[in-house]
Write a protein that holds these residues in place. Structure first.
Motif, PDB file in Angstrom:
ATOM      1  N   LEU A   1      -2.490   2.119   9.089  1.00  0.00           N
ATOM      2  CA  LEU A   1      -2.531   3.080   8.056  1.00  0.00           C
ATOM      3  C   LEU A   1      -3.628   2.893   7.336  1.00  0.00           C
ATOM      4  O   LEU A   1      -4.009   1.925   6.559  1.00  0.00           O
ATOM      5  CB  LEU A   1      -1.303   2.892   7.240  1.00  0.00           C
ATOM      6  N   ASP A   2      -4.385   4.201   7.149  1.00  0.00           N
ATOM      7  CA  ASP A   2      -5.741   3.981   6.650  1.00  0.00           C
ATOM      8  C   ASP A   2      -5.390   4.578   5.306  1.00  0.00           C
ATOM      9  O   ASP A   2      -5.799   5.556   4.353  1.00  0.00           O
ATOM     10  CB  ASP A   2      -6.692   5.187   7.049  1.00  0.00           C
ATOM     11  N   TYR A   3      -4.795   3.464   4.300  1.00  0.00           N
ATOM     12  CA  TYR A   3      -4.230   3.928   2.926  1.00  0.00           C
ATOM     13  C   TYR A   3      -3.834   2.682   2.344  1.00  0.00           C
ATOM     14  O   TYR A   3      -3.014   1.948   2.969  1.00  0.00           O
ATOM     15  CB  TYR A   3      -3.197   4.974   2.938  1.00  0.00           C
ATOM     16  N   ASN A   4      -4.501   2.456   1.181  1.00  0.00           N
ATOM     17  CA  ASN A   4      -4.091   1.039   0.447  1.00  0.00           C
ATOM     18  C   ASN A   4      -3.797   1.200  -0.841  1.00  0.00           C
ATOM     19  O   ASN A   4      -4.798   1.679  -1.389  1.00  0.00           O
ATOM     20  CB  ASN A   4      -4.929  -0.028   1.195  1.00  0.00           C
ATOM     21  N   VAL A   5      -2.666   0.995  -1.620  1.00  0.00           N
ATOM     22  CA  VAL A   5      -2.663   0.947  -2.870  1.00  0.00           C
ATOM     23  C   VAL A   5      -2.698  -0.203  -3.752  1.00  0.00           C
ATOM     24  O   VAL A   5      -2.444  -0.328  -4.819  1.00  0.00           O
ATOM     25  CB  VAL A   5      -1.167   1.803  -3.182  1.00  0.00           C
ATOM     26  N   VAL A   6      -2.974  -1.457  -2.919  1.00  0.00           N
ATOM     27  CA  VAL A   6      -2.767  -2.832  -3.550  1.00  0.00           C
ATOM     28  C   VAL A   6      -3.792  -2.935  -4.914  1.00  0.00           C
ATOM     29  O   VAL A   6      -3.367  -3.332  -5.733  1.00  0.00           O
ATOM     30  CB  VAL A   6      -3.397  -3.988  -2.569  1.00  0.00           C
TER      31      VAL A   6
ATOM     32  N   ARG B   1      -4.773  -0.440  -6.779  1.00  0.00           N
ATOM     33  CA  ARG B   1      -4.183   0.411  -7.827  1.00  0.00           C
ATOM     34  C   ARG B   1      -3.193  -0.640  -8.405  1.00  0.00           C
ATOM     35  O   ARG B   1      -3.240  -0.709  -9.741  1.00  0.00           O
ATOM     36  CB  ARG B   1      -3.719   1.555  -7.368  1.00  0.00           C
ATOM     37  N   LEU B   2      -2.223  -1.216  -7.624  1.00  0.00           N
ATOM     38  CA  LEU B   2      -1.211  -2.257  -8.456  1.00  0.00           C
ATOM     39  C   LEU B   2      -1.686  -3.411  -8.973  1.00  0.00           C
ATOM     40  O   LEU B   2      -1.428  -3.489 -10.295  1.00  0.00           O
ATOM     41  CB  LEU B   2      -0.425  -2.464  -7.195  1.00  0.00           C
ATOM     42  N   ARG B   3      -2.928  -3.927  -8.315  1.00  0.00           N
ATOM     43  CA  ARG B   3      -3.475  -4.876  -9.376  1.00  0.00           C
ATOM     44  C   ARG B   3      -4.137  -4.513 -10.374  1.00  0.00           C
ATOM     45  O   ARG B   3      -4.119  -5.266 -11.426  1.00  0.00           O
ATOM     46  CB  ARG B   3      -4.394  -5.661  -8.331  1.00  0.00           C
ATOM     47  N   SER B   4      -4.585  -3.350 -10.519  1.00  0.00           N
ATOM     48  CA  SER B   4      -5.387  -2.805 -11.618  1.00  0.00           C
ATOM     49  C   SER B   4      -4.127  -2.667 -12.837  1.00  0.00           C
ATOM     50  O   SER B   4      -4.652  -3.004 -14.133  1.00  0.00           O
ATOM     51  CB  SER B   4      -6.244  -1.511 -11.431  1.00  0.00           C
ATOM     52  N   THR B   5      -3.120  -2.021 -12.472  1.00  0.00           N
ATOM     53  CA  THR B   5      -2.226  -1.730 -13.690  1.00  0.00           C
ATOM     54  C   THR B   5      -1.519  -3.272 -14.044  1.00  0.00           C
ATOM     55  O   THR B   5      -1.315  -3.279 -15.234  1.00  0.00           O
ATOM     56  CB  THR B   5      -1.369  -0.851 -13.135  1.00  0.00           C
ATOM     57  N   LEU B   6      -1.373  -3.720 -13.139  1.00  0.00           N
ATOM     58  CA  LEU B   6      -0.878  -5.394 -13.474  1.00  0.00           C
ATOM     59  C   LEU B   6      -1.775  -6.035 -14.256  1.00  0.00           C
ATOM     60  O   LEU B   6      -1.417  -6.915 -15.295  1.00  0.00           O
ATOM     61  CB  LEU B   6      -0.535  -6.152 -12.287  1.00  0.00           C
ATOM     62  N   ALA B   7      -2.944  -5.850 -14.153  1.00  0.00           N
ATOM     63  CA  ALA B   7      -4.178  -6.582 -15.026  1.00  0.00           C
ATOM     64  C   ALA B   7      -4.097  -6.285 -16.457  1.00  0.00           C
ATOM     65  O   ALA B   7      -4.366  -7.144 -17.276  1.00  0.00           O
ATOM     66  CB  ALA B   7      -5.640  -6.523 -14.231  1.00  0.00           C
ATOM     67  N   THR B   8      -3.635  -4.972 -16.777  1.00  0.00           N
ATOM     68  CA  THR B   8      -3.805  -4.583 -17.950  1.00  0.00           C
ATOM     69  C   THR B   8      -2.709  -5.320 -18.973  1.00  0.00           C
ATOM     70  O   THR B   8      -3.030  -6.025 -20.034  1.00  0.00           O
ATOM     71  CB  THR B   8      -3.345  -3.127 -18.092  1.00  0.00           C
ATOM     72  N   THR B   9      -1.576  -5.742 -18.311  1.00  0.00           N
ATOM     73  CA  THR B   9      -0.413  -6.530 -19.247  1.00  0.00           C
ATOM     74  C   THR B   9      -1.017  -7.880 -19.134  1.00  0.00           C
ATOM     75  O   THR B   9      -0.711  -8.391 -20.262  1.00  0.00           O
ATOM     76  CB  THR B   9       0.875  -6.373 -18.318  1.00  0.00           C
TER      77      THR B   9
ATOM     78  N   MET C   1       5.691   0.929   8.675  1.00  0.00           N
ATOM     79  CA  MET C   1       5.784  -0.344   8.636  1.00  0.00           C
ATOM     80  C   MET C   1       4.918  -0.727   7.351  1.00  0.00           C
ATOM     81  O   MET C   1       5.440  -1.427   6.224  1.00  0.00           O
ATOM     82  CB  MET C   1       5.728  -1.464   9.803  1.00  0.00           C
ATOM     83  N   GLN C   2       3.618  -0.487   7.670  1.00  0.00           N
ATOM     84  CA  GLN C   2       2.434  -0.533   6.444  1.00  0.00           C
ATOM     85  C   GLN C   2       3.057   0.023   5.115  1.00  0.00           C
ATOM     86  O   GLN C   2       2.869  -0.440   4.140  1.00  0.00           O
ATOM     87  CB  GLN C   2       1.248  -0.262   6.965  1.00  0.00           C
ATOM     88  N   ALA C   3       3.312   1.175   5.303  1.00  0.00           N
ATOM     89  CA  ALA C   3       3.859   2.100   4.178  1.00  0.00           C
ATOM     90  C   ALA C   3       4.881   1.439   3.600  1.00  0.00           C
ATOM     91  O   ALA C   3       5.198   1.401   2.305  1.00  0.00           O
ATOM     92  CB  ALA C   3       4.331   3.494   4.621  1.00  0.00           C
ATOM     93  N   THR C   4       5.769   1.060   4.348  1.00  0.00           N
ATOM     94  CA  THR C   4       7.002   0.127   3.772  1.00  0.00           C
ATOM     95  C   THR C   4       6.935  -1.019   3.101  1.00  0.00           C
ATOM     96  O   THR C   4       7.240  -1.403   1.773  1.00  0.00           O
ATOM     97  CB  THR C   4       8.091  -0.111   4.695  1.00  0.00           C
TER      98      THR C   4
ATOM     99  N   LEU D   1       7.164  -2.084  -1.024  1.00  0.00           N
ATOM    100  CA  LEU D   1       7.622  -3.220  -1.457  1.00  0.00           C
ATOM    101  C   LEU D   1       6.796  -4.067  -2.460  1.00  0.00           C
ATOM    102  O   LEU D   1       7.180  -4.654  -3.432  1.00  0.00           O
ATOM    103  CB  LEU D   1       8.066  -4.287  -0.220  1.00  0.00           C
ATOM    104  N   ALA D   2       5.521  -3.904  -2.158  1.00  0.00           N
ATOM    105  CA  ALA D   2       4.401  -4.315  -3.123  1.00  0.00           C
ATOM    106  C   ALA D   2       4.726  -3.596  -4.510  1.00  0.00           C
ATOM    107  O   ALA D   2       4.438  -4.229  -5.537  1.00  0.00           O
ATOM    108  CB  ALA D   2       3.083  -4.271  -2.671  1.00  0.00           C
ATOM    109  N   LEU D   3       5.023  -2.466  -4.551  1.00  0.00           N
ATOM    110  CA  LEU D   3       4.944  -1.829  -5.754  1.00  0.00           C
ATOM    111  C   LEU D   3       6.273  -2.266  -6.207  1.00  0.00           C
ATOM    112  O   LEU D   3       6.294  -2.435  -7.782  1.00  0.00           O
ATOM    113  CB  LEU D   3       5.249  -0.268  -5.600  1.00  0.00           C
ATOM    114  N   GLN D   4       7.359  -2.364  -5.808  1.00  0.00           N
ATOM    115  CA  GLN D   4       8.541  -2.893  -6.527  1.00  0.00           C
ATOM    116  C   GLN D   4       8.394  -4.606  -6.754  1.00  0.00           C
ATOM    117  O   GLN D   4       8.919  -4.643  -8.186  1.00  0.00           O
ATOM    118  CB  GLN D   4       9.896  -3.010  -5.210  1.00  0.00           C
ATOM    119  N   ALA D   5       7.795  -5.084  -6.181  1.00  0.00           N
ATOM    120  CA  ALA D   5       7.301  -6.461  -6.661  1.00  0.00           C
ATOM    121  C   ALA D   5       6.443  -6.458  -7.841  1.00  0.00           C
ATOM    122  O   ALA D   5       6.850  -7.442  -8.557  1.00  0.00           O
ATOM    123  CB  ALA D   5       6.546  -7.351  -5.667  1.00  0.00           C
ATOM    124  N   LYS D   6       5.372  -5.502  -7.864  1.00  0.00           N
ATOM    125  CA  LYS D   6       4.557  -5.390  -9.092  1.00  0.00           C
ATOM    126  C   LYS D   6       5.433  -5.021 -10.476  1.00  0.00           C
ATOM    127  O   LYS D   6       5.115  -5.503 -11.364  1.00  0.00           O
ATOM    128  CB  LYS D   6       3.638  -4.441  -8.677  1.00  0.00           C
TER     129      LYS D   6
END
Length: 245
Positions: free
Chosen positions: A73-78, A80-88, A179-182, A186-191
């Protein structure tokens, strides 16, 4: 079967016509049985070739499907998730008052929230400690409110990430992409779970600071009262007679 019968009939007719039109001087003997057998052999060979072509087509389609299932999957949001988590995380790191470091926090807590004040501690020192405790409580509440505001802002970004991941999952071309999208969902849910823990941490910290301040204020009041009354016999009121009445 119809094709074979038609081929046999055509071969027989062809053999008969050759016997009719050939002049006597160029007469050639043709064995109809042999001609029919050769024709049938050619038909069987053609069918075998067609079967091999179909088999190769099936194998090619199978390889295409395997390649599609193995395509990443040529798409990765990790990030973006790290960036928003780093703000808090940054807000927590900037928190004033008692530090989150255990060793440093123990020292400050023992100084500002004593079980009891020693007699050598001056009243001015106790007043300064009370003001510092009040400031720590205020800082804790401020940090909790800042984290709440940041989490609220992060929700809009999380909604955008969720919409993108759902779109990627629905348009996945193979099993690996799905599977990679799923996994990223799950990474979004963990974040979000980590972010909720951070928010709960700051809120509980603010509440703990206020409870500790109240306990320290009670101890300070007890010590002030003890010093006011002194160590000797407390004053006992006595009736006083004025002007000889």
């Amino acid at each position: 079967m119809k094709t074979r019968v038609l081929s046999v009939s055509l071969a027989a007719v062809l053999a008969g016509s050759l016997l009719v039109v050939q002049p006597a001087t160029a007469f050639t003997v043709i064995d109809p049985t042999n001609l029919i057998q050769n024709t049938l052999t050619a038909i069987r060979t053609l069918e075998q070739i067609n079967n091999q072509v179909r088999q190769l087509q099936n194998e090619a389609q199978m390889l295409i499907n395997q390649a599609r299932n193995l395509a990443g999957l040529d798409y990765n949001v990790v990030n973006r998730l790290r960036s928003t988590l780093a703000t808090t995380e940054r807000l927590i790191a900037e928190a004033q008052g008692l530090a989150y470091d255990v060793a440093h926090m123990d020292q400050e807590f023992a100084r500002l929230y004593p079980h009891e004040y020693a007699a050598s501690v001056s009243g001015d020192r106790m007043a300064q400690d009370a003001r510092e405790r009040w400031r720590h409580t205020l800082d804790g509440l401020h940090t909790a409110m800042r984290v709440q505001a940041q989490v609220s802002q992060n929700l809009s970004e999380d909604e955008s990430v969720l919409a993108d991941l759902v779109a990627q999952s629905q348009s996945a071309g193979g099993a690996l992409q799905a599977m990679q999208a799923t996994n990223q969902l799950l990474a979004l849910q963990a974040k979000q779970a980590i972010q909720a823990q951070q928010l709960q941490l700051t809120q509980d910290r603010a509440a703990s600071l206020e409870l500790a301040r109240q306990a320290a204020a009670t101890e300070r009041a007890r010590e002030v009262r003890r010093r006011f009354l002194g160590e000797g016999t407390p004053y006992t009121p006595q009736p006083v007679r004025f002007y000889g009445n």
